[in-house]
Scaffold this motif. Sequence first.
Motif, PDB file in Angstrom:
ATOM      1  N   PRO A 103      -4.429  -0.277  -2.287  1.00 36.51           N
ATOM      2  CA  PRO A 103      -3.764   0.849  -3.389  1.00 36.51           C
ATOM      3  C   PRO A 103      -3.664   0.145  -4.669  1.00 36.51           C
ATOM      4  O   PRO A 103      -3.519  -0.831  -4.932  1.00 36.51           O
ATOM      5  N   ASN A 106       0.303   1.159  -9.138  1.00 35.13           N
ATOM      6  CA  ASN A 106       1.271   2.323  -9.670  1.00 35.13           C
ATOM      7  C   ASN A 106       1.379   3.328  -8.900  1.00 35.13           C
ATOM      8  O   ASN A 106       2.183   4.218  -9.138  1.00 35.13           O
ATOM      9  N   GLU A 107       1.036   3.159  -7.606  1.00 35.08           N
ATOM     10  CA  GLU A 107       1.252   4.231  -6.484  1.00 35.08           C
ATOM     11  C   GLU A 107       2.831   4.284  -6.090  1.00 35.08           C
ATOM     12  O   GLU A 107       3.061   2.992  -6.144  1.00 35.08           O
ATOM     13  N   THR A 108       3.212   5.180  -5.692  1.00 34.25           N
ATOM     14  CA  THR A 108       4.644   5.446  -5.119  1.00 34.25           C
ATOM     15  C   THR A 108       4.393   4.871  -3.727  1.00 34.25           C
ATOM     16  O   THR A 108       3.490   4.891  -3.122  1.00 34.25           O
ATOM     17  N   GLU A 110       5.411   6.620  -1.189  1.00 37.61           N
ATOM     18  CA  GLU A 110       4.908   7.781  -0.419  1.00 37.61           C
ATOM     19  C   GLU A 110       3.455   7.895  -0.488  1.00 37.61           C
ATOM     20  O   GLU A 110       2.667   8.160   0.445  1.00 37.61           O
ATOM     21  N   LYS A 111       2.896   7.564  -1.819  1.00 34.03           N
ATOM     22  CA  LYS A 111       1.385   7.767  -1.943  1.00 34.03           C
ATOM     23  C   LYS A 111       0.683   6.564  -0.988  1.00 34.03           C
ATOM     24  O   LYS A 111      -0.197   6.614  -0.479  1.00 34.03           O
ATOM     25  N   ARG A 112       1.281   5.404  -1.133  1.00 34.99           N
ATOM     26  CA  ARG A 112       0.735   4.301  -0.322  1.00 34.99           C
ATOM     27  C   ARG A 112       0.638   4.528   1.030  1.00 34.99           C
ATOM     28  O   ARG A 112      -0.193   4.300   1.775  1.00 34.99           O
ATOM     29  N   LEU A 114       0.520   7.676   2.375  1.00 32.00           N
ATOM     30  CA  LEU A 114      -0.272   8.506   2.839  1.00 32.00           C
ATOM     31  C   LEU A 114      -1.766   7.795   2.808  1.00 32.00           C
ATOM     32  O   LEU A 114      -2.556   8.320   3.472  1.00 32.00           O
ATOM     33  N   HIS A 115      -1.892   7.156   1.784  1.00 35.36           N
ATOM     34  CA  HIS A 115      -3.321   6.257   1.547  1.00 35.36           C
ATOM     35  C   HIS A 115      -3.718   5.539   2.773  1.00 35.36           C
ATOM     36  O   HIS A 115      -4.836   5.593   3.407  1.00 35.36           O
ATOM     37  N   LYS A 116      -2.659   4.731   3.518  1.00 34.68           N
ATOM     38  CA  LYS A 116      -2.892   4.085   4.699  1.00 34.68           C
ATOM     39  C   LYS A 116      -3.182   4.960   5.740  1.00 34.68           C
ATOM     40  O   LYS A 116      -4.250   4.714   6.523  1.00 34.68           O
ATOM     41  N   GLN A 119      -6.668   6.249   5.333  1.00 34.70           N
ATOM     42  CA  GLN A 119      -7.436   5.254   5.452  1.00 34.70           C
ATOM     43  C   GLN A 119      -7.929   4.949   7.117  1.00 34.70           C
ATOM     44  O   GLN A 119      -8.969   4.909   7.464  1.00 34.70           O
ATOM     45  N   THR A 184     -10.150  12.255   0.935  1.00 35.52           N
ATOM     46  CA  THR A 184     -10.122  10.758   1.242  1.00 35.52           C
ATOM     47  C   THR A 184     -11.386  10.282   1.387  1.00 35.52           C
ATOM     48  O   THR A 184     -11.864   9.289   1.011  1.00 35.52           O
TER      49      THR A 184
END
Length: 190
Positions: A103, A106-108, A110-112, A114-116, A119, A184
Amino acid sequence: MTQQIPEEELIQRIIAGDKQLFSVLVDRYKNKVYGMMRGMGASHPDAQDLAQDTFIRIYRNLPARREGSSFSSWVYTIAVNRMRDHIREKKPVMSPVDQGIEPVSNETPEKRVLHKEMQREIYRQLEQLPEAYRLVLLLKYTNELSYEEIADITGMSSTKVRNALYRGKKTLRKQMERKGGLATYEAYFK
């Protein structure tokens, strides 16, 4: 210092008897081989064992390798063949891969998270694809290999590789649309 030695020179020095340098080759390829094993459905412990077995095979067969051919293609060919042997020996339990694209810093938090999770969903959907589609997608997008290198590894023609990539992406896209994770999918497989 040894990390900067060109690959062909490194291989020649290993064959000539400098066996300790093999660890440099292992360091260069271990994460990609392990990631490919996980992406093809091996559990964490199985992927570790299969990657280790792959490097044992590479070490044993290094002197027989065709000089001048792509070393990375040769490594991935051995890894793919080892994984296929494993699949024939025992049907693996598929699990999502927790490594991959990092990621943006600069992601928050929460975004990390969600990203995981997104993925993981992509890897769950990859599990549903036929092996040929899954393999070419993993080789192309996680190992960043060319069509020709993928063709050498899989034994497919370049045209078949292109077709498998196209069909694999199309099938994965449809699966992601049904799951509601199309954004995604598009972020990873542009």
